[in-house]
Write a protein that holds these residues in place. Structure first.
Motif, short mmCIF file in Angstrom:
data_model
loop_
_atom_site.label_atom_id
_atom_site.label_comp_id
_atom_site.label_asym_id
_atom_site.label_seq_id
_atom_site.Cartn_x
_atom_site.Cartn_y
_atom_site.Cartn_z
N ILE A 97 0.85 -1.20 0.00
CA ILE A 97 0.00 0.00 0.00
C ILE A 97 0.88 1.24 0.00
CG2 ILE A 97 -1.84 1.23 1.20
CD1 ILE A 97 -2.72 -1.44 2.40
N LYS A 98 1.95 1.23 0.77
CA LYS A 98 2.90 2.35 0.77
C LYS A 98 3.57 2.50 -0.59
CE LYS A 98 5.78 2.97 4.16
NZ LYS A 98 6.79 2.70 5.20
N ILE A 99 3.91 1.37 -1.21
CA ILE A 99 4.67 1.39 -2.47
C ILE A 99 3.80 1.81 -3.65
CG2 ILE A 99 5.83 -0.11 -4.15
CD1 ILE A 99 6.84 -1.74 -1.67
N ALA A 100 2.60 1.25 -3.75
CA ALA A 100 1.79 1.42 -4.97
C ALA A 100 0.43 2.08 -4.73
CB ALA A 100 1.58 0.07 -5.64
N GLY A 101 0.07 2.31 -3.48
CA GLY A 101 -1.26 2.83 -3.20
C GLY A 101 -1.42 4.30 -3.53
N SER A 102 -2.66 4.69 -3.87
CA SER A 102 -2.99 6.10 -4.07
C SER A 102 -3.14 6.78 -2.71
CB SER A 102 -4.30 6.22 -4.85
OG SER A 102 -5.38 5.71 -4.07
N GLU A 103 -3.21 8.09 -2.73
CA GLU A 103 -3.40 8.81 -1.48
C GLU A 103 -4.72 8.43 -0.82
OE1 GLU A 103 -2.70 11.00 1.79
OE2 GLU A 103 -1.27 10.50 0.20
N ALA A 104 -5.75 8.26 -1.64
CA ALA A 104 -7.06 7.87 -1.09
C ALA A 104 -6.99 6.49 -0.44
CB ALA A 104 -8.11 7.88 -2.19
N GLN A 105 -6.28 5.55 -1.08
CA GLN A 105 -6.13 4.21 -0.51
C GLN A 105 -5.35 4.26 0.80
OE1 GLN A 105 -4.31 2.43 -3.94
NE2 GLN A 105 -6.22 1.51 -4.67
N LYS A 106 -4.32 5.06 0.83
CA LYS A 106 -3.53 5.17 2.06
C LYS A 106 -4.36 5.78 3.19
CE LYS A 106 0.84 5.64 -0.45
NZ LYS A 106 1.93 6.54 -0.85
N GLN A 107 -5.10 6.82 2.86
CA GLN A 107 -5.93 7.46 3.88
C GLN A 107 -6.98 6.49 4.42
OE1 GLN A 107 -5.84 10.29 5.45
NE2 GLN A 107 -4.46 11.59 4.26
N LYS A 108 -7.54 5.70 3.55
CA LYS A 108 -8.61 4.79 3.98
C LYS A 108 -8.08 3.59 4.74
CE LYS A 108 -12.56 2.10 2.26
NZ LYS A 108 -13.38 1.74 1.07
N TYR A 109 -7.04 2.94 4.22
CA TYR A 109 -6.64 1.65 4.77
C TYR A 109 -5.47 1.71 5.74
CZ TYR A 109 -9.96 -0.49 1.59
OH TYR A 109 -11.12 -0.85 0.95
N LEU A 110 -4.50 2.58 5.51
CA LEU A 110 -3.39 2.66 6.46
C LEU A 110 -3.86 3.16 7.82
CD1 LEU A 110 -0.34 3.91 4.33
CD2 LEU A 110 -1.01 1.57 4.93
N THR A 111 -4.82 4.07 7.80
CA THR A 111 -5.36 4.56 9.08
C THR A 111 -6.07 3.43 9.83
OG1 THR A 111 -7.33 5.34 7.91
CG2 THR A 111 -5.58 6.95 8.33
N GLN A 112 -6.78 2.56 9.10
CA GLN A 112 -7.45 1.43 9.74
C GLN A 112 -6.43 0.44 10.32
OE1 GLN A 112 -10.35 -0.50 7.22
NE2 GLN A 112 -11.06 1.45 6.37
N ILE A 113 -5.39 0.17 9.57
CA ILE A 113 -4.36 -0.77 10.04
C ILE A 113 -3.63 -0.18 11.25
CG2 ILE A 113 -2.22 -1.94 9.41
CD1 ILE A 113 -3.32 -2.12 6.54
N ALA A 114 -3.34 1.11 11.20
CA ALA A 114 -2.68 1.75 12.33
C ALA A 114 -3.52 1.67 13.59
CB ALA A 114 -2.37 3.21 11.99
N ALA A 115 -4.85 1.69 13.42
CA ALA A 115 -5.76 1.63 14.56
C ALA A 115 -5.94 0.22 15.11
CB ALA A 115 -7.12 2.20 14.16
N GLY A 116 -5.34 -0.78 14.45
CA GLY A 116 -5.39 -2.14 14.97
C GLY A 116 -6.13 -3.14 14.11
N ARG A 117 -6.64 -2.71 12.95
CA ARG A 117 -7.30 -3.68 12.07
C ARG A 117 -6.24 -4.61 11.49
NH1 ARG A 117 -11.64 -2.35 7.14
NH2 ARG A 117 -12.87 -4.25 7.45
N MET A 118 -6.51 -5.91 11.51
CA MET A 118 -5.52 -6.90 11.10
C MET A 118 -5.56 -7.10 9.59
SD MET A 118 -4.18 -7.48 13.99
CE MET A 118 -3.13 -8.91 13.74
N ALA A 119 -4.36 -7.30 9.02
CA ALA A 119 -4.23 -7.44 7.58
C ALA A 119 -3.35 -8.63 7.25
CB ALA A 119 -3.64 -6.17 6.97
#
Length: 376
Positions: A97-119
């Motif tokens: 996600i960091k390498i190829a994700g768009s800003e919208a994807q990062k905002q949506k999913y990295l914030t969820q993962i940082a909050a503890g959502r498992m991936a």
């Protein structure tokens, strides 16, 4: 040139070691024997900023670099590499996600993962392990969605993941250029199997993941179609140094256990550490652990500072994987018959060590990468 850790890196090392000493080591045997998932440790790691550590600060994460991940992983794996693997899998899923994700994807999913959502990170298949380009899972474009079909296997954290980064063929006539990557949510119809029985790292769950006409929005594709293979290769550059460092942590624990035992166990009227046959094994462990740590940290530093690290990362991964297998085997030998017993920790360490020669690229594939680069 400076090999001294910064004050912040020393603080991280000490924090990680304290966490491993107090939260991981005391429960390692329990999770190894019960094969339970270490949810209490996961939650404590999240509270201490030790989960999803490579999520950038702007998305709510600690924002650690690869070198910091190496420092962290060595200490956590010293406590238990199974629990450490469960803790660090989110960081692997973050990389594409960091390498190829768009800003919208990062905002949506990295914030969820940082909050503890498992991936979970889904590349390996029943018929495609080392040969990533040989995967058979495919995604067929249907308007604004893709229909995803296929089976993945040996997917770490698969049974507990809410999000899956999935690599699939969008052009089944192509190999490398036919692969694309997608962020897929479990609730869209992803099914997972029971945890697969394994030799070691019992606290880290792996399973098969099934996709049957799973509808994935086109906006969840990571990068343009056909760029998934390149993304996966870049992921390896970032994932292999911390995995190598984790192997160092396991080897270090085995070395410490063996050294302590050799100082107290007596034979022929003296501690066995005084016997050359034993002391030379310990000396080899000490040398190789230090060499492995330097290889891992160098490959991490290169990537953090914008240099190509594909070959140094392969050096580190191959060396540390083979090194930890030998170190843990020798630790069992130092313990003798007791080392073969589950009453002593080196038996578990040896079982846990074997996977380092297999996952994130086998030791043979690492040598293939090195040889390929030498031939250019």
């Amino acid at each position: 040139m400076n090999f001294v850790l910064s004050s912040e890196q020393k603080m991280l090392r000490d924090l990680a070691h304290d966490f491993a000493e107090n939260e991981i080591k005391p429960v390692a045997e329990h999770y190894d024997q019960t094969h339970e998932y270490p949810w209490p440790v996961i939650k404590k790691a999240l509270e201490n900023g030790l989960l999803s550590v490579n999520v950038p600060e702007q998305y709510g994460g600690p924002g650690m670099g690869v070198l910091e991940e190496c420092i962290l992983n060595e200490e956590l794996a010293w406590g238990c590499s199974g629990i450490q693997t469960a803790l660090m899998l989110n960081s692997l899923a973050v990389l594409p996600i960091k390498i190829a994700g768009s800003e919208a994807q990062k905002q949506k999913y990295l914030t969820q993962i940082a909050a503890g959502r498992m991936a979970a990170y889904c590349v390996t298949e029943p018929g495609a392990g080392s040969d990533v380009a040989g995967l058979a899972t495919y995604a067929e474009r249907k308007g604004d969605t893709y229909l995803l079909n296929g089976v993945k296997t040996w997917i770490t954290n698969g049974p507990v993941a809410d999000l899956f980064v999935v690599f699939a063929k969008t052009d089944r006539q192509e190999r490398y250029r036919g692969i694309s990557a997608f962020i897929v949510e479990r609730e869209w119809g992803v099914k997972t199997g029971q945890p697969l029985p394994k030799m070691g790292q019992h606290a880290s769950w792996t399973c098969e993941v099934f996709f049957e006409n799973v509808e994935v929005p086109a906006e969840n594709r990571l990068g343009p179609e056909g760029t998934g293979f390149l993304t996966a290769m870049k992921v390896f550059d970032g994932s292999r140094p911390p995995v190598a460092a984790a192997a160092v942590g396991v080897a270090r624990r085995a070395f410490e256990e063996a050294t302590t035992y050799a100082r107290t166990r007596t034979a022929y009227g003296q501690p066995i550490i005084a016997l050359q046959g034993v002391s030379f094994m310990l000396a080899d462990m000490a040398m190789n652990i230090e060499a492995g740590r330097l290889l891992a940290r160098q490959s991490a530093w290169l990537l953090d500072n914008g240099y190509d690290n594909t070959m140094p990362a392969a050096y580190a991964k191959a060396f540390c994987a083979d090194m930890v297998m030998k170190a843990t085997t020798d630790a069992v030998q130092v313990f003798g018959g007791y080392g073969y017993s589950r009453e002593y920790p080196v038996e578990k360490l040896m079982r846990d060590a074997k996977i380092y020669q297999i996952y994130e690229g086998t030791s043979q594939v690492m040598r293939h990468i090195i040889a390929r680069e030498l031939a250019r």
